[in-house]
Every structure is written in structure tokens, then in C-alpha cells.
Write a protein that holds these residues in place. Structure first.
Motif, PDB file in Angstrom:
ATOM      1  N   GLY A 144       8.055 103.503  16.343  1.00 13.15           N
ATOM      2  CA  GLY A 144       7.476 102.606  15.338  1.00 13.15           C
ATOM      3  C   GLY A 144       6.791 103.404  14.240  1.00 13.15           C
ATOM      4  O   GLY A 144       6.946 103.103  13.041  1.00 13.15           O
ATOM      5  N   PHE A 177       8.069  94.214  22.658  1.00 16.21           N
ATOM      6  CA  PHE A 177       8.639  94.572  21.354  1.00 16.21           C
ATOM      7  C   PHE A 177       9.291  93.354  20.685  1.00 16.21           C
ATOM      8  O   PHE A 177       9.002  93.025  19.536  1.00 16.21           O
ATOM      9  CB  PHE A 177       9.653  95.710  21.519  1.00 16.21           C
ATOM     10  CG  PHE A 177      10.601  95.894  20.368  1.00 16.21           C
ATOM     11  CD1 PHE A 177      10.133  96.125  19.087  1.00 16.21           C
ATOM     12  CD2 PHE A 177      11.980  95.827  20.563  1.00 16.21           C
ATOM     13  CE1 PHE A 177      11.003  96.278  18.017  1.00 16.21           C
ATOM     14  CE2 PHE A 177      12.855  95.981  19.505  1.00 16.21           C
ATOM     15  CZ  PHE A 177      12.362  96.200  18.226  1.00 16.21           C
ATOM     16  N   ALA A 233       9.202  98.162  13.089  1.00 20.05           N
ATOM     17  CA  ALA A 233       8.180  99.181  13.316  1.00 20.05           C
ATOM     18  C   ALA A 233       6.908  98.543  13.870  1.00 20.05           C
ATOM     19  O   ALA A 233       6.302  99.069  14.819  1.00 20.05           O
ATOM     20  CB  ALA A 233       7.881  99.921  12.006  1.00 20.05           C
ATOM     21  N   MET A 283       7.419  97.712  17.476  1.00 16.98           N
ATOM     22  CA  MET A 283       7.434  98.904  18.334  1.00 16.98           C
ATOM     23  C   MET A 283       6.030  99.455  18.539  1.00 16.98           C
ATOM     24  O   MET A 283       5.661  99.859  19.633  1.00 16.98           O
ATOM     25  CB  MET A 283       8.324  99.973  17.719  1.00 16.98           C
ATOM     26  CG  MET A 283       9.795  99.652  17.880  1.00 16.98           C
ATOM     27  SD  MET A 283      10.815 100.912  17.125  1.00 16.98           S
ATOM     28  CE  MET A 283      12.394 100.523  17.883  1.00 16.98           C
ATOM     29  N   LYS A 284       5.262  99.463  17.467  1.00 12.63           N
ATOM     30  CA  LYS A 284       3.898  99.981  17.582  1.00 12.63           C
ATOM     31  C   LYS A 284       3.007  99.086  18.437  1.00 12.63           C
ATOM     32  O   LYS A 284       1.976  99.522  18.935  1.00 12.63           O
ATOM     33  CB  LYS A 284       3.278 100.143  16.192  1.00 12.63           C
ATOM     34  CG  LYS A 284       3.800 101.356  15.444  1.00 12.63           C
ATOM     35  CD  LYS A 284       3.324 101.381  14.014  1.00 12.63           C
ATOM     36  CE  LYS A 284       1.830 101.596  13.915  1.00 12.63           C
ATOM     37  NZ  LYS A 284       1.377 101.565  12.514  1.00 12.63           N
ATOM     38  N   TYR A 318       8.227 103.771  22.160  1.00  6.50           N
ATOM     39  CA  TYR A 318       8.202 102.692  21.170  1.00  6.50           C
ATOM     40  C   TYR A 318       7.155 102.972  20.098  1.00  6.50           C
ATOM     41  O   TYR A 318       7.401 102.796  18.905  1.00  6.50           O
ATOM     42  CB  TYR A 318       7.913 101.351  21.844  1.00  6.50           C
ATOM     43  CG  TYR A 318       9.109 100.734  22.509  1.00  6.50           C
ATOM     44  CD1 TYR A 318       9.855  99.771  21.855  1.00  6.50           C
ATOM     45  CD2 TYR A 318       9.503 101.102  23.775  1.00  6.50           C
ATOM     46  CE1 TYR A 318      10.959  99.192  22.447  1.00  6.50           C
ATOM     47  CE2 TYR A 318      10.600 100.539  24.386  1.00  6.50           C
ATOM     48  CZ  TYR A 318      11.329  99.576  23.722  1.00  6.50           C
ATOM     49  OH  TYR A 318      12.428  99.009  24.304  1.00  6.50           O
TER      50      TYR A 318
END
Lengths: 733, 733
Positions: B563, A654, A416, A419-420, B559
Motif C-alpha cells: 500500500g 483489504f 493503496a 492495503m494500508k 499489504y
């Protein structure tokens, strides 16, 4: 070429390579320490040398095939430039790695003998600087040679040659601009070596690392770099072939890619505008556009050399962070200052009308302004990576915290966090694209990429210093040196993280920017003579279903490529795990320390695994655009390039940041938080780190090469796809 | 509207909803079993109802805000259609979920009393069919009502109305085609409900599931659905609100999205061609293009109703796989047959000149051919998903095998398998795009999406039957029924996997295809009157730096969205873990079975977590295009849509297939391979499954909604961005 410019570029190359040689001998003269240290060091060196020579031999075969194809379907000049690029990259990578394998033990010994952080830092940095200077020096040497030999002596840059030429095979409709093909060949040579170094080295190092960790740390519970672990030498060899040689050729490739993309774009701008009487650019202005990237590179190289010389003779304090920042910032500012002055000189005779056609809104300063924008955005992207991966910030701390709940939530949270982390750097990149385009058109976007990499010599020096310090720490552990030595090398290693993050930001950011120039050149090349028509628009249309379909396939390719890479690492790591387990089971004396493990067997497993697994991903990168082009034609390939670039950039960010968060999340626990070493949280964090390793060190860095290899190959092949493709044939076009 | 068509569509709606009601009562009449079963079932039902009403209340507030904005900046018709769409989706989701919570215990009891697989299958399927029929019936009912009321009665489909109109606010330059806005409003209403159902339900179910597994299975070592686990009721509630209601509104949204994208595109085709004297399309032909999607949907609904009626009265064998396939294939083939005949009727009076302008190469059969292509590619995509996620194939077996090496390699291998699985389905999609475009232009691409979803009633029935069987199994475990019961429900559950995989293939494939039609409509809308000029080209240019920058940001958005979703699940799961641990620690009688755990507390934690966490992701989807449009203008947003679509498609396939591989990899071990349940390999596989759960059940399915919500909002807002945006203002445009 203006003789002053030749002088400046020549001086930059000579000075930097001479300084690299001087630093190499300075490192070599340092004492290599006790006999046991030397034994271990020579095992690492031999392992690294053996792998590199096997690898280069494997590449040589593929390079010869590509050379034959290039010479046949493009030109002999492109073929020679291709080999030339490959050699420059291979030499720089080998020199850097060789120096690193000498430096590691000497750094370790310096820490042992002097107990001084400053002196140890200086030696490690000198070791790293050999790679940094070699990367920038050889890249520039090769490119300057291509310019002088093919561009000026053989006349590919003369006005009459910067037009579409029939291919020497004489097939009607297969036409290209010779000089763009020659520099593309040079870039492809660098990319190919880089692809193999990155992928091969990445598989090697991560297989060894995972193998060592999975059994040693997790199952048996012995510390990292413990000499009882059979995979420990292979792990240290991996640092040299993966992190040092891989990283060096990666940044060399990025540097060359950025330079070449600007040069090709300049050639097309000249070609198209010169067919249009209302929009003519003079040939001398074109040469300025073609030469300016090299001038910026030379300015950067001279500035970096100064910075490195300064570090060599300066009294180094015990604050490595401060010293590192001083050198980096000083070189960057000097680079920008010198190239700013150079831009006044280079663009002094360009007319206002020409500036207007080129879209240079602040005249001769426009490309330089873009370079400044590139540097600023690159640094900011690196800073963002730091925010998402350093345990000084909440994202990574949260990964550590959730490690208390076991491996599943560690993985979930790290994923996570990764991704963030993607949006913010991409947004910075988007602003850089819009801003540099507003300042100096598409040429400006290419210059922003060059700006990011202009002080690459220092970036690589600092990046290489990290694995040298890491290796020195490993050596001190294996040679059972005093704990104080390990402490010194650890504090050196920790400093390398921030510059390394910034270096990754530069690599992926510059790849994205260079790709845009290559797309534009691709569209020009696809249009051919039609690009000269007054109503020609530079368009790659996403509503075209062929292009959109290509973009979808392109977006999927980086996933396939990454999946294959990860599987390759897992397969090689698994063999290593089995070998390490076997050794511990067969010989119980290893764990008590009475008997030495068989290190050589592990080295051979890593080496064979890497050599075997590196071919498929490299082939995908080379063949995907060719196969797609022959099936669906140039519009599909245009989409393919866009899709691959977009998808690679986000996937690279990522994987790099998720991997970084897991790595540093583990380190945070090892620093005594949430139970510290040996706790359940630590075990979960080790799982996270193991998952993240191939993502951040194999997949992430390989993706920016994928972008450029595909773009360059497409550019070389576009006139062929345009004429011969299955879809066009079926549709009767 | 042709009265025959009204009759057909009306009949389809009436028959399907009547059949849904009949099946509902048939399920309700079945015996709900012992008192203890009824107690558990009513706890699940109450939990699900409580969450749904809380959720719908939260959505209502947001819907009112959007209604106010829509009515103000677009039109009251769009506002009403928006509310209407939301209601249809909410009703279908609620009916399906309510039926599922009645069906689960009755299916369990049927297995207990009859011990017949066939009879149990039939009841479960009847329960699922209520959702399937409600989804397709209400979607079509709503859309037909929008057509009749706004299109025909209020005249938005009359020739004079299918032009650009000034917005009722009267701001010069803000113009749109009213009917496209009205149907966009309807689609947005469906999407909004779906977004919340998917995201809210997804967080709920996975938080409960992970919470139950992490403590129950991993730490304490009790089996799944053990009544001693405090999270077990919450887990079963989650199946209903997440898998049933979420999935139902997801496919409703996909269905409506595909229909609406074709209708909007048809309106723009008419608008643009009718300004060009050389390329006029008659108004009656336009109405055919607008009506044909509804006719295909009605044909599909009638065919599916027939298939479901047949299943209701047929003697069901003990081979659930065969029965399932029979129903699905029969309905699909019938749907294609009926819509093929309908296409002859609908397009009978279109002239050859018009076919030529539209690019219909096989005249009236062209759109139908595209639908067939859509069905074929959707099934093939589903088959590919099966190849990558079923343990009958090597990819997933390898994940199981590597589980023996611990959780790190399990995760790594599953990730690699997921990444490698992306290219093949995307390639199929690319071929479908190229093929359907070649057959019937952009309208054909939209028809391919509609084809994929034409027999949605059966797809959803089969998909819903899976969680009903799963829940029935959970109930039999909690009520401590005979093991035979669990065996029956397990064998029912296993059958649901293949159709579920195909359903996911349809959902993501149709989203990508529908998005392409929406891009095209977006570009038409952006061009406004200029789209009528003879030299107008439908272009979204990727070499435009604004568009490319938008695409980069768009590629990063999924993404960020994913996320945040994963983190939301992890946060909610963590609270659940702590609560479950607390209950076991505070009351040792729970584990011995002497005392019941507090189920209600766990239900409230899941519910509160889901309601709290679902807002941010939904807001991102709605606000991202608006904010980007107001900052950088319509070209940037065009890129944003492309980037988001490309990145979402590949990310959705990756997450779905990686999650599937981990899930089935675990099941393969539980079937007795590599050490079976309780082995170290099984523990590692459980970690993989836990990591994969939020990926495949929360992230993957939410991404296809993200694509469409962003596209529809951009389409609604484009005339506003075109006039007001910061970049344009700064550049003085």
C-alpha cells in the motif's frame, strides 16, 4: 444440564422470539402507503421471495447429498444436527428478509406521513430487530436443542462418551468424539446455508447494482433508483436477498461458529487431560466449560431483548446516531454485566487445581475477562475500519481528491488505502489472541470470539436497519414521493455505516479467533489417543514441509475463491448491462418516462446468474480440504487451514476497506466536494465504487465463512485423512 | 577449499566478467546514429546516471548506519561482508544500467542502418548479456571471496569454529555461529541495495510512465514516446533505472539469497548433528554441503558464458523467439549436465551413513535432483504466468473483451484474473517443496531454489534485452526515425515477455524456497545448544498463540508495504501529471511541435519523488522484525516470517499477473481487436494498464526482497530477541 441454566437459556430463546414476533406484527400493522408504493413494494417482495425459494431449493439438493455422506462416514446424530443447523439458519434468514420487504415500504410511508425522523427511525429499527432477534434466537434455540437432545438425553456429554469412539462403520483407526461431531454437524449446517446466502445473495445484489449503475448512472446519466432504469427493482431486491438475508445468516454462522469452537475445544481439553492422572479435570467442570458459552449467549440475548424493548417504547429523538449508540452500548454493557455475574455462578465449584490445569489465571473470571477483551478489540477493529473508510478521515478524502485525476488514480489510491488498512486491525487481533490466551488458555481465545458476538441480536438489528432504510429511500424515489422523504431515509441510512463497519470487524475478528480453537481441536483430533500421553505437545509444525506446502496452497485458496466470486459478479453484471442497454435502445419511450421498462427481465437475469454462479465457490470451500486431505494427509490440511485463515483475514480486511473507501469517496464528492455530482471527478469515483462493490459486499464477507467451513470439514474428516491418503501410501507409511 | 573447486569457481568468475567486458566494448563500438538520436540518448543516459548516483549516495548513508550496528552487535566480519555484498550488487546494477543506456541508441541505429532483425537482436542481446554476466559474476566473486577470506583463511569454516560462539560483546546468552553471520551479512548487503534499487527505481519508472500516459495518451491523445510529451525522456530513464538496474540487482539478490540460505542451513545441520553421537556428519562432508551450491553456481555461469559466446558469433536468424529459446534452453541443459557431473565429484567420499542422516535418498545425486526439480518447477511457474497474462490465452482476452463495458469491468475482470492465477503456481511450488524435501531433506529445498537460479546469467541477459529494445523503440519514435525501425524494435520487445514471465517465476519461487531454509536456520539458531539434544525437534508451532499472532501480523505486513509503495507511485505520478499539464497549458507550441517541452523538469520530479518515497518501505522491511522481536520475542518473529512469506508469495503472484493481464489486454486491443486504438475499449484498457503498472513493476518484484530481508535480519538478531523482549520480561520469563 443444570435446570437453572436450562431455564435461563429457554427464557432467552422464548423472550427473544416472542419479541421478534411482536415487532414483526407492529411493522406489518403500519400503513403501506399509496397504491403505487404498494405496487413497487410488492414487486420487490415477490422478486426476493422468488429468488429465496429457488435458492433454498438448490441448497436442499446439496444438503441432502451432504446429509447422506455425513450419516455414512460420521454418524446419524451429526447428520440430523447438520439438517437442524441448516434449518435454523434458513428460517432466520427468511424471516429477516420477509420482514425487511414489508418494512421498507412502511418506513417510506412513515417518513411521508409523519415527516418525523424519530418515528421513521423507530419503525425501521423494529423491522431490523426482527432479523436480529431471529438470528440470535434461532441459533441459540438450535444449539440448546442439540445439547439437550444429543448431549444430555442421548448421553453424548456423559463422562463415558467423551472419549474416542470407533466410527459405526467399524473401520479400524477411524475414531472420533461423538459430541464434537454432532456440534460440528450443526455448525456445518449453518455455514452451508450461510455460504449460499452470502455468495448467491452477494452475486445477485452486486450484479443488479453494477448493471444499474454502469448503464443508468454512467452512460445515461440518470440518478440512482430512477424508475426509468430497468434494473432498479432488481437492485432493490438485491438489497434484501444480499444485504439482509446474507448478512443475517452470516452473523448467525459466526455466532454458532464461535460457540461451537469453544465447545469442541472444551471436549478435547477434557478428553486429553482425563487420560493424564496428574492433570485430571472433573466431569462437572467440563460441563461448566461446555455450558458457559451458551450462558453468555443467553445473557446477551436477554440483554439485547431488553435494549430492543426499550427502543420500542421509548420516545425516539431526531438524532438517529445517538439512539443507535444508546441501544448498542446499553445492550453490550448489560451483556457483559450479566455474563460476569453468570460466570461467578457457573464456575463456583471449580477447584484451584483445575483452574491451574486450564490456565485460568483469574479463576472463574478468566473466560469472562476474555469475552470483555473480545468485545473491546472488536469495537476497536470496527473503529479502525471507520478510520480507513469514512470520509471524515484523510484516507478516504485522498481517494476523492485523486478522483480529479481520473479513474486510474482513483483505483490506485483506493487499493493503496485498503492495503494500508490491514495491519492495524490485525495487530489488535494479535494482541487479543495473546491476551486472551494469557488469561484463560486456548479456551480463552474461543471465549474472546464469543464475547465479540454476544450481543449479536443488536448488531444484526442495526445492520439490517441500514438496507431497510436504503430500500425505503429507493421506493420513495421510484414512487416519486416528496424529496423530504428521501432526505429522511438518507439520513437514516448514513447512520447505519458505523455499526455496519463494527459488525464486519466482529465477523472477521471472531472468525479468526474461532479458527484458532478449531486448529487446536484439529490437532487434538489428528493425534487421537496419543494426545493423552504426558509428553504430548499441541503442535502444528510449520517447518514440516508438508504443513508448509499446505499453508502455501491454503494462502492461495482465498484468492482463487475471491477471483471466482468477482468473475461471477462481473459475468452476471455484464448480462444485466446488455439487457438494460437493449431495453433503452429498443424502446426510446423508457427514457422519456412515457413507457415502463421491463423490470421482470432484469430480476430474472440476476436470479439466474446468482443461482448459476454460486455453486462453484461453495464447492471449493467444501471440497478443498477433503481433496487435499486425501492427497497429502492431515499435516498438509493443518497447514492448509492456517494458510487459508491468515490469507482470508488480510484479504477480507483489504477488500472491505478498499471497497468502503471507494464507496465513501464517491459519497464525499456527491456531497459537493471536488466538483460534486456530474463532474469528471464524480465519474471517476463511480468507477471506483463499481469496482469496490463486489469486493466489499461479496468477497469480503464470504471469506470469513470460507475459513470456518474449511476448518469444520477438516475436523470432521481428519481421522479419515489420517488413515487414507495418497502421500502416506506412496511413502509407505 | 579443494583447489580444483577454487580453480573452477575462479575460472567461472574470470571468464564471465571478461566476456561481459568484451560484450560491453562490442556494444560501445557500434555506431550511435544521427546527432539527434545521440542527443536524446545522452539525455536519457545523463538522467539515469544522475538518479543512480543520488540514489547510491542516499543508500551509502543508511549502509553506514547498518554497518555500525552490525559491527557492534554481531561481528566486524559480518560488517565487512555486508559492505562487500552491497558493493557487488551496486557495481553489477550500475554496469548493467550504464551498458543499457549505451545500447539503446545503438540498437535503434542498427535497426535503422541494417534493417535486419537478426543483427539488431544480436546487438540488443549483447547489451543485455553484460548485465546478465555481471550479475552472476559479481555475486559469485563476492561470495567466493567471503568463503576464501573468512571461511578458509580466517578459519570460520574450520571444525572448531562451526559451533555457537559468545558474541564479542560478551553478553551471556547472545551466541551465534560466526560463519553464518558473515554470509548473512553478505546477503543482507545485496538485499539492501536491491531493496533500494527495486523500490526507488520502481517508483521512478512508474511515476514517469503513469505521468506520461495519464496526460499524453489519455487526455491529449498523443502516442507513447511522442517527443511532444514532456515526461517522455523521464519515462525512458525510468526503464533503465527501474527495469534494468532494479531487475539486475533483484536477481543478484535472489541468487545470493538462495546460495546463502543453503550454506547457513548446512552449517546448522553440521552444528546440531555433531553434538549428537548417534548422528555425526564429518567435517569434510559439511564442507561439501557448503561448497556444492557454489559449484552449481559456477557450472551455471560457465554454461551461460558458453551460450552467450555462441550467440555472439552465431549468424542470428530473423526469428528472435527461436534464438532466445535456443540460448536459454542450451544454457539450462548444459548447466544441469555440468552440475550433475560435479555432484558425482563433490559427493564422492560421503558415507552411506551420512547420506542417511542427511536424508539424501539417491545419495550424491540427491541435491542435484532437487536442482533439476527446481528448474522444472520454475519453468512451469513461468509458463503458468504466461497462461494468465498472455493474450494468446482466454484469461487476458476476457479482460480485453470486458474493456468494451468501460473501465470498471476492465479493472474488475483483471483483478479476478490475477486472483485466480495464484493457486496453480503455488501448487507447483508446494509440490516442489514436498518433492525436494523427500529427495534431500531441507538442504534439498534450498538446492531447488539454487537450481532455479543456476542459469541466472542468461535469464538476466534476456530480461535486460527487453527494456533495451523498448528504449530503442522509444528513441526511434522521439528521433522521428522511419516506421520500419519501430517495427523491428517492437518485435524484439514482444519476445522479451515470455522469458520475463519465467524470470519472475524464478524470482518469487526461489524466494519462497530460500525462505523455508532460512526459517529452519532461524529455529535452529533460536534453540541454540538445545538443538543438539537427541529429542530436539525442529518445530515452529502454529498453535502457539505468540507464533500465530506473529503470523497474522506477518500476513498483514506485505499489504502495508504494498500500500505504501502504491501510494508512493501515485503521489509521484500525480506531481508528474500536474507538471505535464502545466507545460501543455503554459506553452501551446509544445503540442504543435514548434517548441520543445522541458524534459529536465520531469526528470527531476521523478528523481526527487523516488528518493523521497523509497525510504519508508525499506525501513519497514528492516525494522519490522527487530521491533516485533524486541516486543514479543523470537516465537512471535518466527510466526512473522511465516506469515510474511505466505502472504508475500500470493500477493506477488496476484499483483504480477493482474498487472500482466491488464498490460497485455491493452496490447491485444491495440493489435486491432474490440475497436483497436482510440476506441472506448482502448481507453478503458489504458486505465487498466495504468492501475496494473505499479502493481506488476513496483509491488510484485519488491515483495520477494521483503521476504528475504526480513528472514536474514531475524536470523542475525534472534539471539538478542531471545534474551531481551518485552513480553518475556512482563511474563517474568
Amino acid at each position: 444440564m443444570n435446570s437453572l441454566l436450562v431455564l435461563v437459556i429457554g427464557a432467552a430463546v422464548v423472550i427473544s422470539l416472542a419479541l421478534a414476533a411482536a415487532n414483526f406484527f407492529k411493522v406489518k400493522q403500519a400503513s403501506p402507503g399509496t397504491e403505487s408504493m404498494q405496487q413497487i413494494a410488492s414487486a420487490i417482495k415477490d422478486g426476493a421471495n422468488a429468488f429465496m425459494s429457488l435458492q433454498y431449493r438448490a441448497i436442499a439438493l446439496i444438503a441432502i447429498i451432504i446429509l447422506a455422506i455425513m450419516t455414512t462416514v460420521v454418524s446419524w446424530q451429526a447428520g440430523i444436527a447438520f439438517i437442524f443447523g441448516g434449518c435454523m439458519s434458513a428460517i432466520a434468514g427468511w424471516i429477516g428478509m420477509h420482514t425487511a420487504t414489508l418494512a421498507n415500504v412502511r418506513v417510506s410511508n412513515m417518513a411521508r406521513e409523519s415527516k418525523s425522523l424519530g418515528k421513521t427511525l423507530q419503525l425501521a429499527l423494529m423491522g431490523g430487530s426482527v432479523m436480529g432477534l431471529a438470528v440470535a434466537g434461532f441459533a441459540l434455540l438450535g444449539l440448546a436443542a442439540v445439547y439437550i437432545v444429543f448431549g444430555y438425553w442421548l448421553g453424548q456429554l456423559s463422562p463415558g462418551e467423551l472419549v474416542l469412539h470407533d466410527n459405526w462403520l467399524g473401520i479400524p483407526g477411524i475414531r472420533d468424539i461423538p459430541f464434537t461431531m454432532t456440534v460440528s454437524g450443526y455448525a456445518l449446517g449453518c455455514s452451508l446455508i450461510d455460504m449460499f446466502n452470502r455468495v448467491g445473495g452477494g452475486i445477485y445484489t452486486k450484479a443488479a447494482d453494477m448493471g444499474a449503475d454502469l448503464v443508468g448512472k454512467t452512460e445515461i446519466g440518470i440518478p440512482e433508483d430512477d424508475p426509468r432504469n430497468p434494473a432498479t427493482i432488481a437492485d432493490n431486491v438485491g438489497d434484501n436477498v444480499g444485504d439482509v438475508a446474507g448478512l443475517g445468516s452470516d452473523l448467525l454462522e459466526s455466532f454458532v461458529g464461535a460457540l461451537v469452537s469453544a465447545v469442541i475445544l472444551a471436549a478435547y481439553l477434557f478428553f486429553t487431560h482425563n487420560g493424564r492422572v496428574d492433570q485430571e479435570i472433573s466431569h462437572s467442570t467440563l460441563l461448566k466449560l461446555v455450558n458457559y458459552p451458551l450462558v453468555v449467549a443467553a445473557a446477551g440475548l436477554l440483554s439485547c431483548s431488553l435494549g430492543i424493548v426499550f427502543m420500542r417504547f421509548k420516545r425516539i429523538s431526531d438524532h438517529p446516531h445517538k439512539e443507535m449508540n444508546l441501544m448498542t452500548w446499553a445492550s453490550a454493557i448489560l451483556t457483559l454485566g450479566v455474563s460476569g455475574i453468570a460466570s461467578i455462578y457457573v464456575f463456583r465449584n471449580v477447584t484451584d487445581a483445575e483452574f491451574k490445569i486450564l490456565g485460568f489465571v483469574i479463576n472463574g473470571f478468566s473466560p469472562w475477562g476474555c469475552a470483555v477483551l473480545g468485545v473491546a478489540s472488536g469495537i476497536y477493529i470496527g473503529h479502525l475500519a471507520e478510520r480507513y473508510t469514512s470520509y471524515d478521515y484523510p484516507a478516504t478524502k485522498r481517494v476523492s481528491e485523486l478522483s480529479r485525476e481520473g479513474p486510474a488514480l482513483t483505483i490506485t489510491q483506493g487499493m493503496a488505502a485498503g492495503m494500508k488498512s490491514v495491519l492495524a486491525p490485525v495487530f489488535v487481533l494479535a494482541v487479543a489472541i495473546i491476551g486472551s490466551h494469557a488469561l484463560a488458555g486456548l479456551y480463552g481465545v474461543a471465549m474472546a470470539a464469543i464475547g465479540m458476538l454476544s450481543f449479536v441480536a443488536v448488531t444484526v438489528s442495526v445492520d439490517t436497519y441500514g438496507p431497510i432504510a436504503d430500500n425505503a429511500g429507493g421506493l420513495s424515489e421510484m414512487a416519486k414521493l416528496d424529496h423530504k422523504v428521501r432526505e429522511i431515509t438518507d439520513s437514516l441510512d448514513a447512520v447505519g455505516n458505523t455499526p455496519a463497519a463494527i459488525g464486519k470487524g466482529f465477523a472477521i475478528g471472531s472468525a479468526a479467533l474461532a479458527a484458532l480453537s478449531l486448529f487446536a481441536s484439529y490437532v487434538y483430533a489428528q493425534a487421537g489417543e496419543a494426545a493423552k500421553l504426558p509428553d504430548f505437545n499441541l503442535v502444528l509444525n510449520m517447518i514440516n514441509t508438508l504443513t508448509l506446502a499446505g499453508a502455501a496452497v491454503g494462502a492461495a485458496l482465498p484468492y482463487l475463491f475471491s477471483g471466482i466470486l468477482i468473475e461471477a459478479v462481473a459475468a452476471a453484471a455484464r448480462k444485466m448491462v446488455q439487457e438494460v442497454r437493449r431495453q433503452f435502445a429498443d424502446n426510446p419511450d423508457i427514457i422519456t418516462g412515457k413507457s415502463l421498462p421491463n423490470y421482470r427481465e432484469c430480476i430474472e437475469i440476476s436470479s439466474a446468474g446468482a443461482l448459476h454462479e454460486m455453486k462453484l465457490p461453495a464447492l471449493i470451500a467444501v471440497l478443498a480440504p477433503i481433496v487435499c486431505g486425501l492427497l497429502f494427509g492431515p499435516e498438509f490440511v493443518g497447514g492448509l487451514l492456517i494458510g487459508t485463515t491468515l490469507s482470508s483475514v488480510v484479504l477480507a480486511l483489504f477488500t472491505a476497506n478498499a471497497g468502503g473507501a471507494w464507496d465513501n469517496g464517491k459519497k464525499y464528492i456527491e456531497n459537493g466536494h471536488f466538483g460534486g455530482r456530474g463532474s469528471e471527478a464524480h465519474k471517476a469515483a463511480v468507477v471506483g465504487d463499481t469496482v469496490g462493490d463486489p469486493l466489499k459486499d461479496t468477497v469480503g464477507p464470504s471469506l470469513d465463512i470460507l475459513i470456518k467451513i474449511m476448518a469444520v470439514i477438516s475436523l470432521i474428516m481428519v481421522s479419515i485423512f489420517g488413515k487414507y491418503n495418497l502421500y502416506g501410501w506412496l511413502m509407505g507409511q
